[in-house]
Scaffold this active site. Sequence first.
Site, PDB file in Angstrom:
ATOM      1  N   LYS A  18      49.166  23.987  24.882  1.00 43.76           N
ATOM      2  CA  LYS A  18      48.366  23.033  25.663  1.00 43.76           C
ATOM      3  C   LYS A  18      46.962  22.859  25.091  1.00 43.76           C
ATOM      4  CE  LYS A  18      47.657  26.284  29.537  1.00 43.76           C
ATOM      5  NZ  LYS A  18      47.025  27.295  28.741  1.00 43.76           N
ATOM      6  N   ARG A  93      44.918  26.551  38.012  1.00 43.13           N
ATOM      7  CA  ARG A  93      45.885  27.620  37.772  1.00 43.13           C
ATOM      8  C   ARG A  93      46.420  28.196  39.070  1.00 43.13           C
ATOM      9  NH1 ARG A  93      43.839  29.099  32.378  1.00 43.13           N
ATOM     10  NH2 ARG A  93      45.208  30.617  31.409  1.00 43.13           N
ATOM     11  N   ARG A 172      50.002  37.853  31.341  1.00 45.24           N
ATOM     12  CA  ARG A 172      49.581  36.462  31.583  1.00 45.24           C
ATOM     13  C   ARG A 172      50.778  35.595  31.972  1.00 45.24           C
ATOM     14  NH1 ARG A 172      46.869  35.292  26.166  1.00 45.24           N
ATOM     15  NH2 ARG A 172      46.421  33.222  26.982  1.00 45.24           N
TER      16      ARG A 172
HETATM   17  P1  AMP Z   1      43.142  30.366  28.613  1.00 43.82           P
HETATM   18  O1  AMP Z   1      42.244  30.227  27.442  1.00 43.82           O
HETATM   19  O2  AMP Z   1      43.339  29.088  29.369  1.00 43.82           O
HETATM   20  O3  AMP Z   1      44.459  31.033  28.267  1.00 43.82           O
HETATM   21  O4  AMP Z   1      42.409  31.362  29.645  1.00 43.82           O
HETATM   22  C1  AMP Z   1      42.093  32.682  29.266  1.00 43.82           C
HETATM   23  C2  AMP Z   1      41.778  33.517  30.496  1.00 43.82           C
HETATM   24  O5  AMP Z   1      40.640  32.951  31.191  1.00 43.82           O
HETATM   25  C3  AMP Z   1      42.877  33.600  31.546  1.00 43.82           C
HETATM   26  O6  AMP Z   1      43.854  34.583  31.235  1.00 43.82           O
HETATM   27  C4  AMP Z   1      42.054  33.952  32.792  1.00 43.82           C
HETATM   28  O7  AMP Z   1      41.650  35.306  32.764  1.00 43.82           O
HETATM   29  C5  AMP Z   1      40.794  33.097  32.598  1.00 43.82           C
HETATM   30  N1  AMP Z   1      40.938  31.746  33.188  1.00 43.82           N
HETATM   31  C6  AMP Z   1      40.917  30.561  32.518  1.00 43.82           C
HETATM   32  N2  AMP Z   1      41.056  29.524  33.363  1.00 43.82           N
HETATM   33  C7  AMP Z   1      41.173  30.063  34.610  1.00 43.82           C
HETATM   34  C8  AMP Z   1      41.362  29.514  35.903  1.00 43.82           C
HETATM   35  N3  AMP Z   1      41.485  28.191  36.080  1.00 43.82           N
HETATM   36  N4  AMP Z   1      41.418  30.362  36.964  1.00 43.82           N
HETATM   37  C9  AMP Z   1      41.310  31.699  36.790  1.00 43.82           C
HETATM   38  N5  AMP Z   1      41.162  32.294  35.598  1.00 43.82           N
HETATM   39  C10 AMP Z   1      41.080  31.482  34.499  1.00 43.82           C
END
Ligand code: AMP
Length: 215
Positions: A18, A93, A172
């Site tokens: 994504k 999320r 995750r």
């Molecule tokens: P990502 O880069 O989107 O995979 O996000 C990395 C990490 O950031 C996730 O595993 C969460 O710990 C945190 N995170 C990112 N977006 C959110 C969200 N919308 N709500 C809660 N935690 C988030």
Amino acid sequence: MVFGGETVILMGPPASGKGTQAVSLAKEKGFVHISTGDLLRENVRQQTEIGKQVKEFMDAGKLVPEALVIELLKKRLEQDDAKTGVVLDGFPRTLTQAEELEKLLQSKPIVVSLEVPDEELIKRSTGRRSCSQCQQIYHIYFNPPKQEGICDQCQGALIHRSDDTEVVVKERLNVYREHTAPVLNYYRKQGVLHTIDGNRPPKVILEDIQSLLNL
Ligand code: AMP
């Protein structure tokens, strides 16, 4: 605030592609790419108050406290460059986040969900590297940079995310199934969800998304 621009939401489990699609799509449409993960990682890097609060959650593959992410997103949507449209990557999320977002948007979003088998997600994430400067994403086997450890586009240093280890990716994935999968149903009921096979070359996926947006 009420956000009046177009909103595309890219959803999918970790390493579903994504981020890659969001960057390309935003470029194509002249929209701003908003990744809450990138915003949070930037706070961690800069050791801000927010960064200090979220680091532990992120390293463990858990969601960070909801209120904090919603606030970060609101602030980003308010910035001038986001006016025409945004591609959201990693938000919402949870159902609460989806409901909060709905209050902010003037019109309905288009939601695209990328579907990829779990084994593939684990393979992808452990080899994933991203540019510390421009966030371009590479893979050590499937899409290596020309020069090891260096971004082709901006010469920034490539990093391996601390949450891209097999143990954390599995966590995750659990979090995704428990908290984020219900969000897909929420959008399905609203008739705005489009699911796409994410287990194909990025270029082909991008074409599919583009034709969806032109419907
Ligand atoms: P990502 O880069 O989107 O995979 O996000 C990395 C990490 O950031 C996730 O595993 C969460 O710990 C945190 N995170 C990112 N977006 C959110 C969200 N919308 N709500 C809660 N935690 C988030």
